[in-house]
Scaffold this motif. Structure first.
Motif, PDB file in Angstrom:
ATOM      1  N   VAL A   1      37.240  32.312  35.273  1.00 55.38           N
ATOM      2  CA  VAL A   1      38.342  33.192  34.894  1.00 55.38           C
ATOM      3  C   VAL A   1      38.719  34.054  36.093  1.00 55.38           C
ATOM      4  O   VAL A   1      37.850  34.656  36.732  1.00 55.38           O
ATOM      5  N   HIS A   2      39.995  34.113  36.392  1.00 56.68           N
ATOM      6  CA  HIS A   2      40.456  34.980  37.485  1.00 56.68           C
ATOM      7  C   HIS A   2      40.386  36.440  37.056  1.00 56.68           C
ATOM      8  O   HIS A   2      40.540  36.766  35.876  1.00 56.68           O
ATOM      9  N   ALA A   3      40.171  37.314  38.012  1.00 57.45           N
ATOM     10  CA  ALA A   3      39.962  38.736  37.711  1.00 57.45           C
ATOM     11  C   ALA A   3      41.135  39.373  36.989  1.00 57.45           C
ATOM     12  O   ALA A   3      40.942  40.322  36.207  1.00 57.45           O
ATOM     13  N   ASP A   4      42.345  38.878  37.192  1.00 58.23           N
ATOM     14  CA  ASP A   4      43.497  39.535  36.565  1.00 58.23           C
ATOM     15  C   ASP A   4      43.822  38.982  35.178  1.00 58.23           C
ATOM     16  O   ASP A   4      44.847  39.336  34.600  1.00 58.23           O
ATOM     17  N   PHE A   5      42.947  38.134  34.619  1.00 62.41           N
ATOM     18  CA  PHE A   5      43.162  37.681  33.250  1.00 62.41           C
ATOM     19  C   PHE A   5      43.099  38.850  32.273  1.00 62.41           C
ATOM     20  O   PHE A   5      43.717  38.816  31.221  1.00 62.41           O
ATOM     21  N   CYS A   6      42.302  39.856  32.599  1.00 64.18           N
ATOM     22  CA  CYS A   6      42.280  41.085  31.801  1.00 64.18           C
ATOM     23  C   CYS A   6      43.174  42.106  32.491  1.00 64.18           C
ATOM     24  O   CYS A   6      43.037  42.338  33.695  1.00 64.18           O
ATOM     25  N   PRO A   7      44.091  42.739  31.756  1.00 66.74           N
ATOM     26  CA  PRO A   7      44.993  43.707  32.389  1.00 66.74           C
ATOM     27  C   PRO A   7      44.305  44.990  32.838  1.00 66.74           C
ATOM     28  O   PRO A   7      44.926  45.803  33.529  1.00 66.74           O
ATOM     29  N   ILE A   8      43.046  45.187  32.452  1.00 71.38           N
ATOM     30  CA  ILE A   8      42.303  46.375  32.871  1.00 71.38           C
ATOM     31  C   ILE A   8      41.433  45.990  34.061  1.00 71.38           C
ATOM     32  O   ILE A   8      40.572  45.123  33.962  1.00 71.38           O
ATOM     33  N   ASP A   9      41.666  46.645  35.170  1.00 70.08           N
ATOM     34  CA  ASP A   9      41.049  46.271  36.439  1.00 70.08           C
ATOM     35  C   ASP A   9      39.528  46.301  36.370  1.00 70.08           C
ATOM     36  O   ASP A   9      38.930  47.252  35.860  1.00 70.08           O
TER      37      ASP A   9
END
Length: 277
Positions: free
Chosen positions: A98-106
């Motif tokens: 999963v890429h880090a920006d899949f979640c909108p919270i950093d």
């Protein structure tokens, strides 16, 4: 075109093999052509393909494997990629692609992965990895809210709340076996919420059996496998995730762990509500 990470291998001039997770397949049946996204923790690729998902049953959204990609550029001199082959590999757990920006919270994606790695018991850790890699979970976990109108009710709130509860367990002074089970329970306690909301409302199924029931149904095959490998750990996590720890259990271990996780769960909720004012 930029470097290809996660050990991408060049197998011919201008052709690469990329270990990746498949996301967001948009297939145009009439044109016989599709668009999709490949990702791993370091990079994402927007690809075109002539491979039809319904023809290659193991090539579908949330599949992991090795994609054969030909890079090129369009008329605006911007990179484009054509996926010409895909070899699925179920041993590649989606959680780690999963890429880090899949979640909108950093930072949340990396924190979840790090917390999973805090589980010492190998079988328990693998069960949590498999749970967070399930197609139904991986597709929605990173963007789902933890509630509709209460705590952590924005996109990514479920993963953020999960991280907060699991972090408190990881920082506790519980002994390692109990902490391992507590971490697993904290990471999975709200997993049923990925199928509990639709169009901004609670689904009829969630109203009937609760998100706990939905989560347990999703995880039951993995829990049974864990029980076969380690009966004590499996039975304890089953009692925690099916809710019997708080109702009918006579087993002190799940009762004690459940109370600790529940207290941290409530603390995370209250802190979020206070921050929102």
């Amino acid at each position: 075109l930029g470097s290809l990470s996660m050990n991408a291998e060049q197998i011919a001039p201008q052709e690469w093999v990329i270990p990746a997770l498949v996301n967001h397949i948009d297939w145009d049946a009439e044109a016989g052509f599709g668009k999709l996204q490949l990702s791993n923790p370091d990079q994402k690729w927007q690809c075109h393909t002539f491979l039809e998902p319904c023809t290659y049953t193991e090539f579908r959204a949330e599949s992991t494997g090795f994609a054969r990609v030909i890079p090129s550029v369009n008329t605006a001199n911007k990179p484009i990629y054509l996926m010409v082959g895909f070899k699925p590999d179920p041993s590649m757990k989606a959680l780690y692609y999963v890429h880090a920006d899949f979640c909108p919270i950093d930072g949340i994606v990396d924190q979840v992965r790090a917390l999973v790695q805090c589980i010492h018991h190998e079988g328990l850790r693998e069960m949590v990895e498999d749970a967070l890699s399930l197609q139904a979970v991986n597709r929605y976990f990173w963007t789902c809210p933890a509630s509709i109108r209460d705590h952590h009710c924005t996109a990514g709130g479920l993963a953020q709340h999960t991280v907060e509860v699991a972090t408190m367990i990881a920082c506790s002074d519980m002994d390692i076996p109990d902490k391992d089970i507590g971490l697993a329970f904290a990471l999975l306690h709200d997993i049923g919420k990925v199928q509990s909301y639709e169009h901004g409302e609670v689904t009829p199924e969630a109203r009937t059996i609760g998100h706990e029931g939905i989560g347990f149904n999703l995880l039951e095959p993995l829990l049974e496998k864990l029980k076969q490998d380690d009966e004590s750990y499996g039975n304890t996590l089953i009692e925690l995730l099916n809710g019997t720890w708080s109702r009918t259990t006579k087993n002190r271990r799940p009762l004690a762990i459940g109370r600790v996780v529940n207290a941290f769960d409530q603390l995370s909720c209250e802190r979020n509500l206070i921050r929102r004012g």
